[in-house]
Scaffold this motif. Structure first.
Motif, short mmCIF file in Angstrom:
data_model
loop_
_atom_site.label_atom_id
_atom_site.label_comp_id
_atom_site.label_asym_id
_atom_site.label_seq_id
_atom_site.Cartn_x
_atom_site.Cartn_y
_atom_site.Cartn_z
N VAL A 42 0.85 -1.20 0.00
CA VAL A 42 0.00 0.00 0.00
C VAL A 42 0.88 1.25 0.00
O VAL A 42 0.66 2.19 -0.76
N GLU A 43 1.90 1.22 0.85
CA GLU A 43 2.78 2.39 0.99
C GLU A 43 3.64 2.63 -0.25
O GLU A 43 3.75 3.75 -0.73
N LYS A 44 4.21 1.56 -0.80
CA LYS A 44 5.20 1.71 -1.87
C LYS A 44 4.66 1.55 -3.28
O LYS A 44 5.24 2.06 -4.23
N GLU A 45 3.58 0.79 -3.43
CA GLU A 45 3.11 0.43 -4.77
C GLU A 45 1.68 0.85 -5.07
O GLU A 45 1.12 0.44 -6.08
N MET A 58 -18.29 -11.30 3.76
CA MET A 58 -17.29 -11.17 2.70
C MET A 58 -17.28 -12.44 1.85
O MET A 58 -17.07 -13.53 2.35
N MET A 59 -17.53 -12.26 0.55
CA MET A 59 -17.59 -13.39 -0.37
C MET A 59 -16.36 -13.49 -1.27
O MET A 59 -15.99 -14.58 -1.69
N ALA A 60 -15.76 -12.34 -1.58
CA ALA A 60 -14.61 -12.32 -2.49
C ALA A 60 -13.74 -11.12 -2.13
O ALA A 60 -14.23 -10.12 -1.60
N VAL A 61 -12.46 -11.25 -2.43
CA VAL A 61 -11.53 -10.15 -2.18
C VAL A 61 -10.55 -10.07 -3.35
O VAL A 61 -10.20 -11.09 -3.95
N THR A 62 -10.14 -8.85 -3.67
CA THR A 62 -9.16 -8.64 -4.72
C THR A 62 -8.12 -7.63 -4.27
O THR A 62 -8.44 -6.69 -3.54
N GLY A 63 -6.90 -7.88 -4.68
CA GLY A 63 -5.82 -6.93 -4.48
C GLY A 63 -5.41 -6.43 -5.85
O GLY A 63 -5.27 -7.21 -6.79
N PHE A 64 -5.24 -5.12 -5.99
CA PHE A 64 -4.93 -4.56 -7.30
C PHE A 64 -4.09 -3.30 -7.16
O PHE A 64 -4.00 -2.71 -6.09
N MET A 65 -3.46 -2.92 -8.27
CA MET A 65 -2.65 -1.71 -8.30
C MET A 65 -3.01 -0.89 -9.54
O MET A 65 -2.92 -1.42 -10.66
#
Length: 93
Positions: A42-45, A58-65
């Motif tokens: 989160v901090e760097k990217e 919560m049914m689904a989670v995503t991490g993205f940039m």
């Protein structure tokens, strides 16, 4: 289906809530390592986490940039995408 909500997870408490789902995808991580990596990303990217909730579960989670390159212009790089194994094939992903 009930009430559906997609919410950005913005703090360590919310990231921790997503860990049980993320663990299905990132089996090598323990909770402490996961939280450290999310915090650093989160901090760097500019990494972000978002979750889909159905009736407050919560049914689904995503991490993205969000990214910008000369080739693609502005786009979203999906790093992680996981759905609760008991809820798969229900269009949550």
């Amino acid at each position: 289906m009930g009430e559906t909500l997609i919410k950005e997870l913005k703090n360590q408490k919310e990231w921790k809530q997503a860990f049980p789902l993320m663990k299905h995808l990132r089996t090598d991580l323990d909770e402490e390592g996961y939280l450290e990596l999310v915090s650093e990303a989160v901090e760097k990217e500019s990494y972000k986490l978002a979750a889909l909730f159905e009736n407050e579960k919560m049914m689904a989670v995503t991490g993205f940039m969000p990214m910008v390159t000369l080739y693609n212009g502005r786009f979203i790089w999906v790093c992680d995408l996981v759905t609760d194994p008991d809820q798969r094939s229900k269009d949550y992903g």
